[in-house]
Design a protein around this motif. Structure first.
Motif, mmCIF file in Angstrom:
data_model
loop_
_atom_site.group_PDB
_atom_site.id
_atom_site.type_symbol
_atom_site.label_atom_id
_atom_site.label_comp_id
_atom_site.label_asym_id
_atom_site.label_seq_id
_atom_site.Cartn_x
_atom_site.Cartn_y
_atom_site.Cartn_z
ATOM 1 N N PHE A 127 0.797 -1.218 0.000
ATOM 2 C CA PHE A 127 0.000 0.000 0.000
ATOM 3 C C PHE A 127 0.838 1.281 0.000
ATOM 4 C CE2 PHE A 127 -2.394 3.317 2.332
ATOM 5 C CZ PHE A 127 -3.287 3.616 1.311
ATOM 6 N N PRO A 128 1.950 1.377 0.738
ATOM 7 C CA PRO A 128 2.737 2.617 0.657
ATOM 8 C C PRO A 128 3.169 2.966 -0.764
ATOM 9 C CG PRO A 128 3.435 1.322 2.539
ATOM 10 C CD PRO A 128 2.496 0.455 1.748
ATOM 11 N N LEU A 129 3.491 1.959 -1.579
ATOM 12 C CA LEU A 129 3.885 2.224 -2.968
ATOM 13 C C LEU A 129 2.697 2.720 -3.780
ATOM 14 C CD1 LEU A 129 6.123 -0.922 -3.585
ATOM 15 C CD2 LEU A 129 6.846 1.383 -2.937
ATOM 16 N N ILE A 130 1.523 2.143 -3.534
ATOM 17 C CA ILE A 130 0.326 2.587 -4.231
ATOM 18 C C ILE A 130 -0.051 3.992 -3.781
ATOM 19 C CG2 ILE A 130 -2.117 2.113 -4.611
ATOM 20 C CD1 ILE A 130 -0.140 0.235 -6.051
ATOM 21 N N LEU A 131 0.185 4.303 -2.510
ATOM 22 C CA LEU A 131 -0.081 5.652 -2.011
ATOM 23 C C LEU A 131 0.731 6.680 -2.795
ATOM 24 C CD1 LEU A 131 -1.351 7.586 0.024
ATOM 25 C CD2 LEU A 131 0.450 6.960 1.644
ATOM 26 N N ALA A 132 1.971 6.330 -3.127
ATOM 27 C CA ALA A 132 2.798 7.236 -3.932
ATOM 28 C C ALA A 132 2.184 7.433 -5.314
ATOM 29 C CB ALA A 132 4.213 6.682 -4.047
ATOM 30 N N ARG A 133 1.646 6.363 -5.903
ATOM 31 C CA ARG A 133 0.978 6.492 -7.202
ATOM 32 C C ARG A 133 -0.251 7.388 -7.096
ATOM 33 N NH1 ARG A 133 0.492 0.730 -10.389
ATOM 34 N NH2 ARG A 133 2.655 0.060 -10.209
ATOM 35 N N MET A 134 -1.007 7.208 -6.023
ATOM 36 C CA MET A 134 -2.201 8.033 -5.825
ATOM 37 C C MET A 134 -1.845 9.513 -5.846
ATOM 38 S SD MET A 134 -4.050 5.951 -2.738
ATOM 39 C CE MET A 134 -4.862 4.357 -2.951
ATOM 40 N N PHE A 161 -8.167 2.341 4.577
ATOM 41 C CA PHE A 161 -6.761 1.990 4.477
ATOM 42 C C PHE A 161 -6.031 2.269 5.791
ATOM 43 C CE2 PHE A 161 -7.388 2.856 -0.204
ATOM 44 C CZ PHE A 161 -7.271 1.530 -0.570
ATOM 45 N N PRO A 162 -4.976 1.514 6.068
ATOM 46 C CA PRO A 162 -4.185 1.770 7.283
ATOM 47 C C PRO A 162 -3.368 3.043 7.135
ATOM 48 C CG PRO A 162 -3.095 0.118 5.929
ATOM 49 C CD PRO A 162 -4.431 0.385 5.276
ATOM 50 N N LYS A 163 -3.005 3.630 8.254
ATOM 51 C CA LYS A 163 -2.072 4.752 8.227
ATOM 52 C C LYS A 163 -0.677 4.190 7.973
ATOM 53 C CE LYS A 163 -4.690 7.844 11.220
ATOM 54 N NZ LYS A 163 -4.670 8.675 12.457
ATOM 55 N N VAL A 164 0.012 4.783 7.044
ATOM 56 C CA VAL A 164 1.325 4.269 6.665
ATOM 57 C C VAL A 164 2.305 5.420 6.519
ATOM 58 C CG1 VAL A 164 0.369 2.260 5.477
ATOM 59 C CG2 VAL A 164 0.796 4.369 4.199
ATOM 60 N N ASP A 165 3.576 5.098 6.543
ATOM 61 C CA ASP A 165 4.637 6.056 6.239
ATOM 62 C C ASP A 165 4.817 6.088 4.735
ATOM 63 O OD1 ASP A 165 5.347 6.799 8.889
ATOM 64 O OD2 ASP A 165 6.380 4.891 9.105
ATOM 65 N N PRO A 166 4.536 7.216 4.088
ATOM 66 C CA PRO A 166 4.729 7.287 2.637
ATOM 67 C C PRO A 166 6.201 7.138 2.289
ATOM 68 C CG PRO A 166 3.424 9.136 3.473
ATOM 69 C CD PRO A 166 4.043 8.463 4.652
ATOM 70 N N PRO A 167 6.512 6.754 1.048
ATOM 71 C CA PRO A 167 7.902 6.746 0.608
ATOM 72 C C PRO A 167 8.509 8.128 0.811
ATOM 73 C CG PRO A 167 6.511 5.639 -0.987
ATOM 74 C CD PRO A 167 5.592 6.270 0.008
ATOM 75 N N PRO A 168 9.804 8.229 1.061
ATOM 76 C CA PRO A 168 10.437 9.517 1.385
ATOM 77 C C PRO A 168 10.138 10.630 0.396
ATOM 78 C CG PRO A 168 11.969 7.725 1.754
ATOM 79 C CD PRO A 168 10.769 7.108 1.110
ATOM 80 N N SER A 169 10.066 10.320 -0.898
ATOM 81 C CA SER A 169 9.865 11.370 -1.892
ATOM 82 C C SER A 169 8.467 11.954 -1.854
ATOM 83 C CB SER A 169 10.132 10.831 -3.301
ATOM 84 O OG SER A 169 9.236 9.791 -3.604
ATOM 85 N N THR A 170 7.530 11.265 -1.187
ATOM 86 C CA THR A 170 6.153 11.760 -1.161
ATOM 87 C C THR A 170 5.733 12.197 0.219
ATOM 88 O OG1 THR A 170 5.220 9.572 -0.706
ATOM 89 C CG2 THR A 170 5.527 10.182 -3.013
ATOM 90 N N LYS A 171 6.630 12.091 1.227
ATOM 91 C CA LYS A 171 6.247 12.435 2.590
ATOM 92 C C LYS A 171 6.063 13.932 2.725
ATOM 93 C CE LYS A 171 7.947 10.231 6.069
ATOM 94 N NZ LYS A 171 8.823 9.727 7.146
ATOM 95 N N PRO A 172 4.895 14.396 3.196
ATOM 96 C CA PRO A 172 4.683 15.837 3.354
ATOM 97 C C PRO A 172 5.561 16.402 4.458
ATOM 98 C CG PRO A 172 2.626 14.576 3.581
ATOM 99 C CD PRO A 172 3.761 13.615 3.610
ATOM 100 N N SER A 173 6.004 17.633 4.289
ATOM 101 C CA SER A 173 6.812 18.261 5.319
ATOM 102 C C SER A 173 5.984 18.507 6.559
ATOM 103 C CB SER A 173 7.360 19.600 4.795
ATOM 104 O OG SER A 173 6.303 20.462 4.450
#
Length: 212
Positions: A89-96, A190-202
């Motif tokens: 799911f974290p990878l799909i979150l980046a696609r979203m 969906f569960p709360k997840v840590d997004p990939p570093p490139s998509t993590k909001p500041s």
């Protein structure tokens, strides 16, 4: 990178094993994890494609197990007509999140539809929050079509809206009723997840999909 020569017979064995056609699959969850995903299609001349893929790897199996893993245990999830393991799911979150940028023409067309239907979008999200999960036919269509339909969706703009919001991580498929998709807010599913570093909001260490 050093290359390795293999025989044609070895290449065949590698391909067969990679597709789990060698008898090494061990249950529905293991099969989906090792294949990476299952494509979904509701059309079932003999059985649905997802059922046929599992049967070809597992032989006779409990056909209720896939629904249990999807909708009760949530070890699998549905997105974009594919079933995937929840750890992806974290990878799909980046696609979203990338889909919101409108990089491709079809994404820009979807973004235009959302812009022209801001009120309809708010209505869909509000109704899901208030009454969800819902079938698409349980939502009223007050939308404006911004492009000519080529027959795939016909005039079902509710489905267009839901799929666009799913692609952007705001709604999710949370079950099936009579083979039809049940929709709800992604943040409730969906569960709360840590997004990939490139998509993590500041300024935020954790966010759920569909956060508004």
């Amino acid at each position: 990178m050093k290359s390795t020569d293999i025989s044609l017979a070895q290449a065949r064995r590698i391909a067969v094993r990679a597709q789990l056609l060698d008898g090494s699959a061990n249950g529905v969850l293991d099969t989906v994890r090792r294949l990476g995903f299952l494509q979904i299609d509701p059309i079932a001349t003999v059985a649905t494609p997802q059922q046929l893929v599992l049967w070809s790897r597992l032989g006779p199996y409990d056909v209720t197990e896939l629904d249990r893993l999807l909708w009760r245990e949530r070890k699998l999830f549905e997105w974009g007509a594919f079933i995937r393991p929840i750890e992806d799911f974290p990878l799909i979150l980046a696609r979203m999140r990338r889909r919101r940028t409108g990089k491709y023409a079809w994404e820009r067309r979807g973004a235009e539809f959302l812009r022209k239907n801001t009120g309809f979008r708010r209505y869909v999200l509000r109704e899901l929050e208030r009454r969800g999960p819902l079938l698409s036919r349980e939502l009223l269509d007050s939308s404006v079509r911004t492009w000519k339909s080529h027959g795939w969706h016909g005039n079902r703009n509710v489905t267009v809206m839901l799929e666009l919001l799913e692609g952007r991580g705001q709604v999710a498929v949370v079950g099936r009723r009579g083979g039809h998709r049940l929709w709800d807010l992604a943040e409730r599913w969906f569960p709360k997840v840590d997004p990939p570093p490139s998509t993590k909001p500041s300024g935020s260490s954790r966010r759920s999909a569909g956060g508004r």
